[in-house]
Enzyme design. Structure first.
Site, mmCIF file in Angstrom:
data_model
loop_
_atom_site.group_PDB
_atom_site.id
_atom_site.type_symbol
_atom_site.label_atom_id
_atom_site.label_comp_id
_atom_site.label_asym_id
_atom_site.label_seq_id
_atom_site.Cartn_x
_atom_site.Cartn_y
_atom_site.Cartn_z
ATOM 1 N N SER A 14 -0.041 -0.641 -2.781
ATOM 2 C CA SER A 14 -1.023 -0.638 -3.888
ATOM 3 C C SER A 14 -2.274 -1.420 -3.512
ATOM 4 O O SER A 14 -3.396 -1.040 -3.852
ATOM 5 C CB SER A 14 -0.418 -1.261 -5.146
ATOM 6 O OG SER A 14 0.665 -0.518 -5.593
ATOM 7 N N ARG A 41 9.233 -1.681 3.286
ATOM 8 C CA ARG A 41 8.280 -1.023 4.186
ATOM 9 C C ARG A 41 8.362 -1.711 5.533
ATOM 10 O O ARG A 41 8.112 -2.917 5.617
ATOM 11 C CB ARG A 41 6.854 -1.173 3.652
ATOM 12 C CG ARG A 41 6.519 -0.251 2.529
ATOM 13 C CD ARG A 41 5.286 -0.707 1.825
ATOM 14 N NE ARG A 41 5.533 -1.955 1.125
ATOM 15 C CZ ARG A 41 4.861 -2.370 0.066
ATOM 16 N NH1 ARG A 41 3.886 -1.644 -0.400
ATOM 17 N NH2 ARG A 41 5.145 -3.506 -0.519
ATOM 18 N N LYS A 49 -1.393 -11.989 -9.201
ATOM 19 C CA LYS A 49 -2.193 -11.317 -8.173
ATOM 20 C C LYS A 49 -3.513 -10.795 -8.727
ATOM 21 O O LYS A 49 -4.234 -10.102 -8.016
ATOM 22 C CB LYS A 49 -1.419 -10.125 -7.615
ATOM 23 C CG LYS A 49 -0.124 -10.470 -6.916
ATOM 24 C CD LYS A 49 0.539 -9.183 -6.491
ATOM 25 C CE LYS A 49 1.897 -9.397 -5.885
ATOM 26 N NZ LYS A 49 2.579 -8.107 -5.701
ATOM 27 N N HIS A 77 6.025 4.217 -4.409
ATOM 28 C CA HIS A 77 6.882 3.824 -5.538
ATOM 29 C C HIS A 77 7.669 5.033 -6.058
ATOM 30 O O HIS A 77 8.858 4.925 -6.349
ATOM 31 C CB HIS A 77 6.047 3.291 -6.703
ATOM 32 C CG HIS A 77 5.359 1.988 -6.450
ATOM 33 N ND1 HIS A 77 4.001 1.831 -6.601
ATOM 34 C CD2 HIS A 77 5.840 0.770 -6.088
ATOM 35 C CE1 HIS A 77 3.671 0.577 -6.348
ATOM 36 N NE2 HIS A 77 4.758 -0.092 -6.018
#
Ligand code: ADP
Length: 173
Positions: free
Chosen positions: A136, A98, A44, A20
């Site tokens: 993460s 990504r 989440k 990030h």
């Protein structure tokens, strides 16, 4: 003089990683004002509350060298992203990509957001090769299983992860 370019970089940041921060550094060179937008409403089951996630991002930003470009601020948001973007009078949304794993999701989200407001462009940035793979989700998994996350997050975030895990899971918001 032309109007300053305002960018919004939205995400969950649960917790903020070196990936990030790589994207934030790049985004700061593109915009005059960068708003890192921490999503409050996340389905989440985050490990950290929105306030904690925003505080960690703020702490990381305070360690950036001066003169990175944009003025950077961190805000939590709980509305539709496009409504928040409009409220901030932002011109662009920044997202990180990504490898191929993010493409499908990001492609759909950008296309749907364009349908909601065609004046706002989504700009995709790639982190450096070293930070590309960091997610993460995996950082949390590694930390929960007692692995060393020091090459993925800052010392501060690592300490916060360790104390959160030692103290048990909170009710995050
Ligand atoms: P999300 O809730 O969309 O998964 P995240 O907090 O995981 O949000 O990430 C916010 C944005 O940062 C997303 O666009 C994500 O693809 C990007 N991102 C996260 N980690 C990396 C990384 N290591 N390299 C490049 N982009 C990244």
């Amino acid at each position: 003089m032309s109007r300053p370019l305002i960018g919004v970089y939205p995400g969950t940041f649960d917790p903020v990683t070196n990936g990030h921060m790589d994207i934030i550094g790049r985004a700061a060179r593109l915009c005059d004002r960068l708003i890192v937008a921490v999503a409050t409403n996340v389905g989440k089951g985050p490990l950290f509350s929105a306030e904690e996630r925003a505080a960690m991002v703020r702490e990381e930003i305070s360690t950036l060298p001066s003169g990175v470009g944009a003025s950077i601020e961190v805000r939590a948001f709980d509305t539709l992203l496009m409504h928040f973007v409009r409220e901030m009078k932002a011109d662009i949304i920044l997202r990180g990509l990504r490898a191929v794993s993010d493409f499908e999701y990001e492609f759909q989200m950008a296309a749907m957001n364009t349908r909601l407001d065609s004046t706002v462009e989504t700009v995709f940035l790639m982190a450096s090769e070293k930070q590309q793979f960091i997610a993460s989700r995996f950082v949390k998994e590694i930390a929960l299983l007692g692995g060393d996350v020091s090459s993925f997050v800052s010392k501060n975030v690592k300490a916060r992860l360790e104390s959160r895990i030692a103290g048990g899971r909170p009710i995050a918001g």
